[in-house]
Scaffold this motif. Structure first.
Motif, PDB file in Angstrom:
ATOM      1  N   ILE A 155       0.698  -1.281   0.138  1.00 34.31           N
ATOM      2  CA  ILE A 155      -0.015  -0.039  -0.006  1.00 34.31           C
ATOM      3  C   ILE A 155       0.557   1.146  -0.002  1.00 34.31           C
ATOM      4  N   PRO A 156       1.852   1.456   0.831  1.00 34.26           N
ATOM      5  CA  PRO A 156       2.670   2.652   0.944  1.00 34.26           C
ATOM      6  C   PRO A 156       3.286   3.033  -0.421  1.00 34.26           C
ATOM      7  N   ILE A 182       0.313   4.222  -2.802  1.00 33.85           N
ATOM      8  CA  ILE A 182      -0.085   5.784  -2.604  1.00 33.85           C
ATOM      9  C   ILE A 182       0.921   6.658  -3.149  1.00 33.85           C
ATOM     10  N   TYR A 183       2.149   6.372  -3.059  1.00 32.10           N
ATOM     11  CA  TYR A 183       3.093   7.347  -3.604  1.00 32.10           C
ATOM     12  C   TYR A 183       3.054   7.300  -5.146  1.00 32.10           C
ATOM     13  N   PHE A 236       0.396   6.806  -6.953  1.00 30.45           N
ATOM     14  CA  PHE A 236      -0.626   7.815  -7.370  1.00 30.45           C
ATOM     15  C   PHE A 236      -0.218   9.158  -7.037  1.00 30.45           C
ATOM     16  N   VAL A 237       0.230   9.579  -5.938  1.00 32.96           N
ATOM     17  CA  VAL A 237       0.705  10.860  -5.573  1.00 32.96           C
ATOM     18  C   VAL A 237       1.483  11.452  -6.780  1.00 32.96           C
ATOM     19  N   TRP A 238       2.743  10.885  -7.059  1.00 31.39           N
ATOM     20  CA  TRP A 238       3.559  11.294  -7.944  1.00 31.39           C
ATOM     21  C   TRP A 238       3.167  11.368  -9.212  1.00 31.39           C
ATOM     22  N   THR A 244      -0.211  11.980 -10.061  1.00 33.56           N
ATOM     23  CA  THR A 244      -0.936  13.170 -10.129  1.00 33.56           C
ATOM     24  C   THR A 244      -0.022  14.562 -10.264  1.00 33.56           C
ATOM     25  N   ALA A 245       0.834  14.226  -9.505  1.00 41.22           N
ATOM     26  CA  ALA A 245       1.651  15.655  -9.256  1.00 41.22           C
ATOM     27  C   ALA A 245       2.549  16.027 -10.646  1.00 41.22           C
ATOM     28  N   ILE A 286       8.321  15.836 -13.622  1.00 44.72           N
ATOM     29  CA  ILE A 286       9.056  16.229 -12.335  1.00 44.72           C
ATOM     30  C   ILE A 286      10.343  15.742 -12.537  1.00 44.72           C
ATOM     31  N   LEU A 295      -2.188  -4.558 -11.999  1.00 42.68           N
ATOM     32  CA  LEU A 295      -1.766  -3.057 -12.010  1.00 42.68           C
ATOM     33  C   LEU A 295      -1.203  -2.578 -13.250  1.00 42.68           C
ATOM     34  N   LEU A 314      11.650   6.820   4.164  1.00 50.03           N
ATOM     35  CA  LEU A 314      12.012   8.106   3.810  1.00 50.03           C
ATOM     36  C   LEU A 314      13.199   7.920   2.697  1.00 50.03           C
ATOM     37  N   VAL A 368       8.988   7.127  -0.654  1.00 44.61           N
ATOM     38  CA  VAL A 368       8.072   8.460  -0.522  1.00 44.61           C
ATOM     39  C   VAL A 368       8.498   9.242  -2.073  1.00 44.61           C
ATOM     40  N   LEU A 405      14.648  13.127  -6.276  1.00 45.11           N
ATOM     41  CA  LEU A 405      13.640  13.946  -5.853  1.00 45.11           C
ATOM     42  C   LEU A 405      13.512  14.543  -4.410  1.00 45.11           C
ATOM     43  N   LEU A 406      14.401  13.882  -3.693  1.00 47.57           N
ATOM     44  CA  LEU A 406      14.600  14.548  -2.249  1.00 47.57           C
ATOM     45  C   LEU A 406      15.370  15.754  -1.964  1.00 47.57           C
TER      46      LEU A 406
END
Lengths: 263, 259
Positions: A33-34, A37-38, A40-42, A44-45, A51, A126, A185, A190, A195-196
């Motif tokens: 899951i984690p 989530i990221y 989809f976050v990235w 979308t971003a 980026i 997926l 992290l 993440v 990108l950090l």
């Protein structure tokens, strides 16, 4: 070294773990899951503009590979070895005429195969739904396999020396929580390490966690220059040696202290 | 009144058990802090690259994270631990100890929902409320009353969903439904708009975790619609009733285990 006995042990553990497959499927689902989530976050971003040169389909590819790598290298030794020491069932390991390392490897192989039976089909679905874009060369695939195997070894021995701390402390929860946070992290979960923010990025490239997960992924997706790949392999190998040495030290001195709690 | 007094006793006896392991306090504190730091750093990394995520600013996403942490903390305080005793690995249903629960002269659903309190969860609660506070100051225009209503409705929705997942244990004791739910609930850390359509549908209508965090968070940043507030409350009422009915059906199915 009793290899034949070790192999028998691996087969036995696999058969017994397969009985609890729904339990492992749920575990594997939770670990997916984690990164998901990221993903989809990235995606979308990065929709308005790429980026750091990464487009949404490339983020999808990065995270789908990361999900597989993360599951393959995930260290289970905390409960397969740590709990055994805590509960005292290490006694029966020590009595067998082979290295206790085989017990750890047996449950490692068993667990990984059972979880892959869940994760691989889900990742394929997926991939069909989310349409990743992955351009890779045969060289990158070969290099990725090498990076992945040593990432697994690194995470295995790293987890093993942490698990052996159970000889001294009955609970290492705090340490494990800290390690989970650092992997999240700094290992590329993440965000891809490039990108950090720069300070975090420097720390990530020095500490071993990136070499357990993010590095093999980026070798495959071709986000690294060849000099970066070379440096990566050197740092990964160095941390692997450190992890093995730590394991030998902690295991030997721990075993001297061991006084079999329970039965 | 009798029930309130009982809750007090359950709280006290759980506190006594917790106090016996005082070293756990430090570990609990570290875990909670890590949880918050990881969440906030995750947002910091994201918003160092972009200004908005699908229309959500840093402040509103932080509000969302704060709501998520607060609701999770309330869950970890008593809902989670209580239901875990019933449906967890080697739980009451699994082992057959549920017999003794049924024999007690109080409402069974009430008892299984409030019997265990984990006081370390209050650390999470404080940190979650802190995140909400910071986010509110940053964005301005919060509607405290709407937020309280929405947050209460969210906790009720969470309780109802957890009770449904717990009640499923009466049909299939081997499966770990609440673990599946744990994993899915994490998706509510981020705005629902980032997920593809089919997943949004699942998170809104089938397992409404997204609603749980989104509605209170929009009340905090001031752009909540009256319709969505009422929708949240209605959902809470419907789910609560449905969960109670399902739980009762499950209890009726229960036919003990072993001796």
């Amino acid at each position: 070294m009793n290899h034949r006995g070790g192999w028998a042990l691996i087969k036995r553990s696999w058969a017994s773990w397969l009985q609890y497959r729904s339990f492992f499927f749920v575990l594997a689902f939770g670990w997916m899951i984690p990164p998901l989530i990221y993903l989809f976050v990235w995606t979308t971003a990065s929709e308005p503009a790429p980026i750091a040169g990464l487009t949404p389909p490339q983020f999808v590819a990065y995270y789908l590979v990361l999900i597989l790598v993360n599951q393959l290298t995930f260290a289970q030794t905390n409960w397969t070895v740590g709990d055994v020491i805590r509960m005292g069932s290490l006694n029966s390991w020590l009595l067998k005429p082979m290295s206790p390392l085989y017990n750890a490897i047996a449950s490692e192989v068993a667990g990984k195969i059972v979880m892959m039976a869940f994760v691989v089909p889900v990742s394929i679905i997926l991939a069909i739904v989310l349409r990743p874009e992955l351009t890779t060369t045969p060289t990158q695939v070969v290099l990725c396999c090498v990076a992945l195997s040593s990432a697994w070894l690194l995470r295995f021995f790293w987890g093993l020396w942490l698990a052996c701390l159970a000889f001294w402390a009955t609970r290492a929860d705090a340490l494990l929580a800290l390690q989970d946070a650092l992997i999240f992290l700094l290992a590329g979960v993440v965000a891809p390490v490039a990108l950090l923010p720069s300070a975090m990025q420097t720390i990530a490239r020095v500490l071993p966690f990136y070499y357990m997960v993010g590095f093999p992924v980026e070798v495959l997706t071709g986000q690294l220059a060849s000099s970066e790949v070379a440096t990566g392999f050197v740092i990964q190998a160095a941390w692997l040696i450190v992890a093995v040495v730590l394991y030998r030290l902690v295991w030997r001195s721990g075993l001297k202290r061991y006084s079999a709690i329970g039965g | 009144m009798r029930y309130l007094r009982l809750i007090k006793y359950f709280m006290l006896s759980s506190a006594q058990a917790d106090l016996a392991y005082r070293a756990n306090f430090a570990i609990g504190l570290l875990n909670s802090l890590l949880n918050l730091i990881v969440g906030v750093l995750g947002l910091a990394v994201l918003f160092s690259q972009v200004n908005t995520l699908n229309g959500w600013t840093f402040a509103s996403t932080l509000a969302l994270l704060g709501v998520y942490l607060t609701i999770s903390a309330l869950r970890g305080w008593f809902i989670g631990p209580s239901l875990e005793v019933l449906a967890g690995i080697e739980g009451d249903v699994w082992s057959g100890r549920f017999d003794f629960t049924l024999l007690r002269p109080i409402n069974t659903q009430f008892f299984v929902s409030v019997r265990q309190w984990n006081w370390f969860a209050l650390i999470d609660l404080a940190l979650g409320l802190g995140a909400i506070g910071v986010a509110t100051v940053q964005s301005g225009g919060a509607q405290p009353l709407s937020f309280l209503v929405a947050a209460t409705a969210s906790v009720a929705v969470l309780y109802a969903i957890l009770l449904i997942f717990t009640a499923l244990v009466f049909w299939s004791p081997g499966l770990l439904f609440t673990w599946v739910f744990d994993a899915i609930m994490q998706l509510a850390r981020y705005p629902i708009g980032i997920y593809p359509g089919w997943l949004q549908f699942v998170l809104t209508w089938i397992i409404p975790v997204a609603i749980m965090t989104t509605i209170p968070a929009t009340a905090l940043t001031g752009d909540i619609q009256p319709m969505s507030l009422m929708g949240g409350v209605a959902l809470a009422v419907i789910l609560f009733i449905a969960a109670s009915v399902l739980f009762r059906l499950g209890v009726r199915r229960y036919n003990s285990a072993s001796s």
